[in-house]
Write a protein that holds these residues in place. Structure first.
Motif, PDB file in Angstrom:
ATOM      1  N   GLU A  12      35.180   2.480   6.931  1.00  0.00           N
ATOM      2  CA  GLU A  12      34.911   2.900   8.308  1.00  0.00           C
ATOM      3  C   GLU A  12      34.189   4.241   8.322  1.00  0.00           C
ATOM      4  OE1 GLU A  12      34.825   2.546  12.455  1.00  0.00           O
ATOM      5  OE2 GLU A  12      35.307   1.052  10.936  1.00  0.00           O
ATOM      6  N   ALA A  13      34.557   5.147   7.414  1.00  0.00           N
ATOM      7  CA  ALA A  13      33.899   6.450   7.321  1.00  0.00           C
ATOM      8  C   ALA A  13      32.418   6.268   6.999  1.00  0.00           C
ATOM      9  CB  ALA A  13      34.577   7.316   6.263  1.00  0.00           C
ATOM     10  N   LEU A  14      32.114   5.391   6.063  1.00  0.00           N
ATOM     11  CA  LEU A  14      30.724   5.116   5.701  1.00  0.00           C
ATOM     12  C   LEU A  14      29.964   4.524   6.881  1.00  0.00           C
ATOM     13  CD1 LEU A  14      28.505   5.088   3.577  1.00  0.00           C
ATOM     14  CD2 LEU A  14      29.358   2.862   2.810  1.00  0.00           C
ATOM     15  N   LYS A  15      30.606   3.612   7.603  1.00  0.00           N
ATOM     16  CA  LYS A  15      29.976   2.974   8.762  1.00  0.00           C
ATOM     17  C   LYS A  15      29.649   4.019   9.841  1.00  0.00           C
ATOM     18  CE  LYS A  15      30.791  -0.501  12.306  1.00  0.00           C
ATOM     19  NZ  LYS A  15      31.753  -1.408  12.917  1.00  0.00           N
ATOM     20  N   VAL A  16      30.610   4.881  10.158  1.00  0.00           N
ATOM     21  CA  VAL A  16      30.383   5.918  11.169  1.00  0.00           C
ATOM     22  C   VAL A  16      29.313   6.898  10.693  1.00  0.00           C
ATOM     23  CG1 VAL A  16      31.441   7.854  12.416  1.00  0.00           C
ATOM     24  CG2 VAL A  16      32.696   5.709  12.177  1.00  0.00           C
ATOM     25  N   ALA A  17      29.356   7.240   9.406  1.00  0.00           N
ATOM     26  CA  ALA A  17      28.348   8.152   8.851  1.00  0.00           C
ATOM     27  C   ALA A  17      26.952   7.561   8.997  1.00  0.00           C
ATOM     28  CB  ALA A  17      28.654   8.467   7.399  1.00  0.00           C
ATOM     29  N   GLN A  18      26.809   6.272   8.719  1.00  0.00           N
ATOM     30  CA  GLN A  18      25.500   5.623   8.798  1.00  0.00           C
ATOM     31  C   GLN A  18      25.040   5.433  10.241  1.00  0.00           C
ATOM     32  OE1 GLN A  18      26.387   2.059   6.560  1.00  0.00           O
ATOM     33  NE2 GLN A  18      25.339   2.842   4.746  1.00  0.00           N
ATOM     34  N   GLU A  19      25.952   4.996  11.107  1.00  0.00           N
ATOM     35  CA  GLU A  19      25.562   4.623  12.469  1.00  0.00           C
ATOM     36  C   GLU A  19      25.535   5.783  13.457  1.00  0.00           C
ATOM     37  OE1 GLU A  19      28.127   1.415  13.644  1.00  0.00           O
ATOM     38  OE2 GLU A  19      27.391   0.086  12.051  1.00  0.00           O
ATOM     39  N   GLU A  20      26.382   6.771  13.262  1.00  0.00           N
ATOM     40  CA  GLU A  20      26.479   7.854  14.238  1.00  0.00           C
ATOM     41  C   GLU A  20      25.993   9.200  13.695  1.00  0.00           C
ATOM     42  OE1 GLU A  20      27.268   7.079  17.290  1.00  0.00           O
ATOM     43  OE2 GLU A  20      27.939   5.043  16.850  1.00  0.00           O
ATOM     44  N   LEU A  21      26.486   9.558  12.521  1.00  0.00           N
ATOM     45  CA  LEU A  21      26.199  10.878  11.969  1.00  0.00           C
ATOM     46  C   LEU A  21      24.770  10.997  11.433  1.00  0.00           C
ATOM     47  CD1 LEU A  21      27.779  13.507  11.567  1.00  0.00           C
ATOM     48  CD2 LEU A  21      28.401  12.712   9.301  1.00  0.00           C
ATOM     49  N   ALA A  78      27.553  17.266  19.076  1.00  0.00           N
ATOM     50  CA  ALA A  78      27.749  15.839  18.814  1.00  0.00           C
ATOM     51  C   ALA A  78      27.908  15.596  17.320  1.00  0.00           C
ATOM     52  CB  ALA A  78      26.563  15.036  19.361  1.00  0.00           C
ATOM     53  N   PHE A  79      27.088  16.270  16.529  1.00  0.00           N
ATOM     54  CA  PHE A  79      27.153  16.121  15.079  1.00  0.00           C
ATOM     55  C   PHE A  79      28.513  16.571  14.556  1.00  0.00           C
ATOM     56  CE2 PHE A  79      26.727  17.616  10.738  1.00  0.00           C
ATOM     57  CZ  PHE A  79      26.038  16.573  10.125  1.00  0.00           C
TER      58      PHE A  79
END
Length: 174
Positions: free
Chosen positions: A75-84, A56-57
């Motif tokens: 968007e990259a920052l958002k995905v990094a914060q929320e998912e990664l 998943a990571f």
């Protein structure tokens, strides 16, 4: 049975349905479409990514990397914060990779970044193979994926060789 000197693989050992199901996942990853790969994996079996946080990571990391590559930094920052980040924080072994991935956001010129290797397109193939191997092992209940992969390679070799030679008028086995 042997065909033109090559052992004929037992196709009964290879579940063609899994090949059909795995192919779109692998293609999505290799093209950098991590979102589609995640959707396809969840469609195939929603527990796959829950069972394997490392996988998943890697897929979420690929998503962040592709967003960075396309200069979609917000968007990259958002995905990094929320998912990664939640995955990386839960699993200490992934924390360093999380930091390396997020460090890409700090650089305008990735050539000067120590994590520039994350942007190498060859990582897509690496991740695709990792995901494919995991899915394959799940479908075959622990059967040796190398044997199945070897059978498929052997089959492709037979097909290639058959294309190079003329077929005999009669089946030599008859």
């Amino acid at each position: 049975m042997r065909i033109y000197g090559f052992p004929y693989p037992r196709l009964a050992d290879v579940d063609c349905e899994t090949v059909v199901l795995r192919t779109p996942i692998k293609k999505a990853i290799q093209s950098g479409d991590a979102e589609r790969a995640i959707e396809e994996l969840n469609h195939l079996n929603p527990s796959i990514l829950k069972e394997n946080p490392g996988l998943a990571f890697r897929l979420e990391q690929l998503l962040v990397i592709e967003l960075i590559r396309n200069n979609n930094l917000e968007e990259a920052l958002k995905v990094a914060q929320e998912e990664l980040a939640p995955i990386g924080e839960k699993h200490n072994g992934l924390l360093e990779e999380l930091e390396r991935t997020v460090s890409l956001l700090a650089f305008e010129d990735f050539k000067n970044c120590s994590a520039a290797d994350l942007l190498d397109v060859s990582r897509r193939t690496e991740i695709a193979n990792e995901v494919d191997s995991y899915v394959l092992s799940r479908f075959f209940d622990g059967k040796d994926a190398k044997t199945i992969t070897g059978s498929m390679k052997n089959l492709m070799l037979v097909v290639k060789e058959l294309g190079k030679t003329e077929a005999p008028d009669e089946d030599p086995a008859v």
